[in-house]
Every structure is written in structure tokens, then in C-alpha cells.
Design an enzyme around this catalytic site. Structure first.
Site, short mmCIF file in Angstrom:
data_model
loop_
_atom_site.label_atom_id
_atom_site.label_comp_id
_atom_site.label_asym_id
_atom_site.label_seq_id
_atom_site.Cartn_x
_atom_site.Cartn_y
_atom_site.Cartn_z
N ARG A 33 26.10 106.56 -7.02
CA ARG A 33 27.54 106.85 -6.89
C ARG A 33 27.79 108.17 -6.17
NH1 ARG A 33 32.26 108.44 -10.54
NH2 ARG A 33 33.88 106.88 -10.25
N ILE A 59 38.52 106.21 -6.51
CA ILE A 59 37.46 105.30 -6.93
C ILE A 59 37.64 105.12 -8.44
CG2 ILE A 59 35.89 107.31 -7.13
CD1 ILE A 59 33.55 105.56 -6.53
N SER A 60 37.52 103.90 -8.93
CA SER A 60 37.71 103.61 -10.36
C SER A 60 36.62 104.30 -11.19
CB SER A 60 37.60 102.11 -10.64
OG SER A 60 38.51 101.40 -9.85
N ALA A 61 36.92 104.54 -12.46
CA ALA A 61 35.92 105.09 -13.38
C ALA A 61 34.77 104.09 -13.49
CB ALA A 61 36.54 105.35 -14.74
#
Ligand code: SAH
Length: 207
Positions: A33, A59-61
């Protein structure tokens, strides 16, 4: 020097509280990530929270990516359409589960699409196909898809996306404005959708 592998495996330990599918956890453990997020937020790459990626997008968790992968019940060989490539991270997690060449992703912002393409190539996911454009229209050339998901919130499943999903395939999206619900739908043979709610979520809106 940050030990990214160690940070990532700590994150995966934390994700085990919410997701039990080993294939999903393995995928989360493999995708770097920190290479997808912008330099200035890199030190937070393995915190379980959303991060800014430019163009006002986030960006999503990680737990949301893992939950969505789990709900999609992805298997090797599934053909998947993603709407909202962003930085490409979520697409890479999907690629780990279905095979890199089976992932198609559409991103509204040209700048994000080209950066995602570069990052995906640098991290070994260069066979993920990324196109800049309006994801509401899907990507008809590669349809039908086994799975279709949106990483941005829509009022409802866009009709073209339903059309491009195969019978018995799944669609997954945050639906609603303001309060959103994560909805998984299975497409019936007559084209209608069997819907299931999976809780309140918060995503950036579909353009
Ligand atoms: N999956 C992404 C998360 C991106 S956030 C990641 O891992 O980084 C949602 C993304 O949806 C944003 O990049 C936004 O630009 C994109 N988006 C919004 N509306 C869209 C549309 N109509 N078509 C395609 N992408 C869209």
C-alpha cells in the site's frame, strides 16, 4: 528506514478482527500500500484509515477494501470491473484474488488513471487494465463481468453496470447520498437484483 513488511503484517493482524477469509488477508498482506499512496502520506500507509490521493479523492481504509473483497467472494479467474481506480491499490488487491489480467478499472480523473497505471506496472500488476472515463457506462468491450464494484457512492446501481454483469454475478457499491449503505446485489436471470445491505459507509461521490 521503515520496515514496511512488518507494518503491513501488523495491519493484517488487526484486519483479522473484521475479515476471516484467508485469501483476502493474504492479498492484503501482499500488496504494498505504501507504494500506491502519495509520498507525503506514506508514513501512514498501514494505518487503518482513508488517505488523500489527490484531486480531492481518498483511498479507502484497508478494512473497507478487505470487507469489499470478502463480500465479492472473488475466485481466481473471475472477471472484475472496478469503477473508481483512484491510486490503483484496491485494484491490486482484487488482482491478487482473481489474476491480474482479469481486472478492468475505470477512473474519472485522467491524472489519477495515468498515475495508477504507472504504479500498477511498477508493483507487478501491469496487466490490470485502466481506462480514464465515466465509470457509470462501465467497459462494455470486456463484459459480461462476474463481479462489478464501485469505490465511489452512487444513488443506485447504474443501469449499464447491471447490464454488464452476468446472471448470478455480484454488484457491490456504496449507495445513497449523505448516508450511504454498502449494498451487495446478485443479478437474477430476469435482470432484476436481489439486494442485501451491509451497513453504513462513507465514500466520495460518483462524478
Ligand atoms: N479504489 C480506489 C479508491 C478511490 S476513491 C483506490 O484504491 O485508491 C474513488 C474514486 O472514484 C476516485 O478516484 C474518483 O475520481 C473516482 N470516480 C468518481 N466518479 C467516477 C466515475 N463516474 N467514473 C469513474 N471513476 C469515478
Amino acid at each position: 528506514m521503515v520496515d514496511w513488511d512488518r507494518e503491513r503484517s501488523r495491519l493484517v493482524t488487526h484486519l483479522r478482527e473484521r475479515v476471516s477469509d484467508e485469501a483476502v488477508l493474504d492479498a492484503m498482506n501482499r500488496v504494498p500500500r505504501h507504494r500506491f499512496v502519495p509520498e507525503r502520506t506514506r508514513r501512514n500507509a498501514y494505518a487503518d484509515r482513508p488517505l488523500p490521493i489527490g484531486e480531492g479523492q481518498t483511498i479507502s481504509a484497508p478494512h473497507m477494501v478487505a470487507i469489499m473483497a470478502d463480500l465479492l467472494a472473488l475466485s481466481p479467474g473471475d472477471t472484475v470491473l472496478e469503477v473508481g481506480t483512484g491510486c490503483g491499490y484496491h485494484a491490486a488487491v482484487t488482482a491478487e484474488l482473481v489474476g491480474t489480467e482479469n481486472v478492468y478499472s475505470v477512473e474519472y480523473h485522467e491524472s489519477l488513471a495515468s498515475r495508477a497505471r504507472e504504479t500498477l506496472a511498477e508493483t507487478g500488476y501491469g496487466d490490470v487494465s485502466v481506462r480514464a472515463g465515466d465509470g457509470k457506462r462501465g467497459w462494455p468491450e470486456h463484459a459480461p463481468y462476474d463481479r462489478v464494484y464501485l469505490t465511489c457512492a452512487a444513488p443506485d446501481f447504474p443501469p449499464s453496470l447491471v447490464e454488464q454483469t452476468r446472471t448470478d454475478g455480484y454488484l457491490l457499491a456504496p449507495l445513497g447520498d449523505g448516508t450511504q449503505t454498502l449494498v451487495r446485489a446478485c443479478k437474477r436471470a430476469d435482470g432484476t437484483l436481489a439486494r442485501e445491505d451491509h451497513g453504513s459507509v462513507r465514500f466520495v461521490p460518483l462524478q
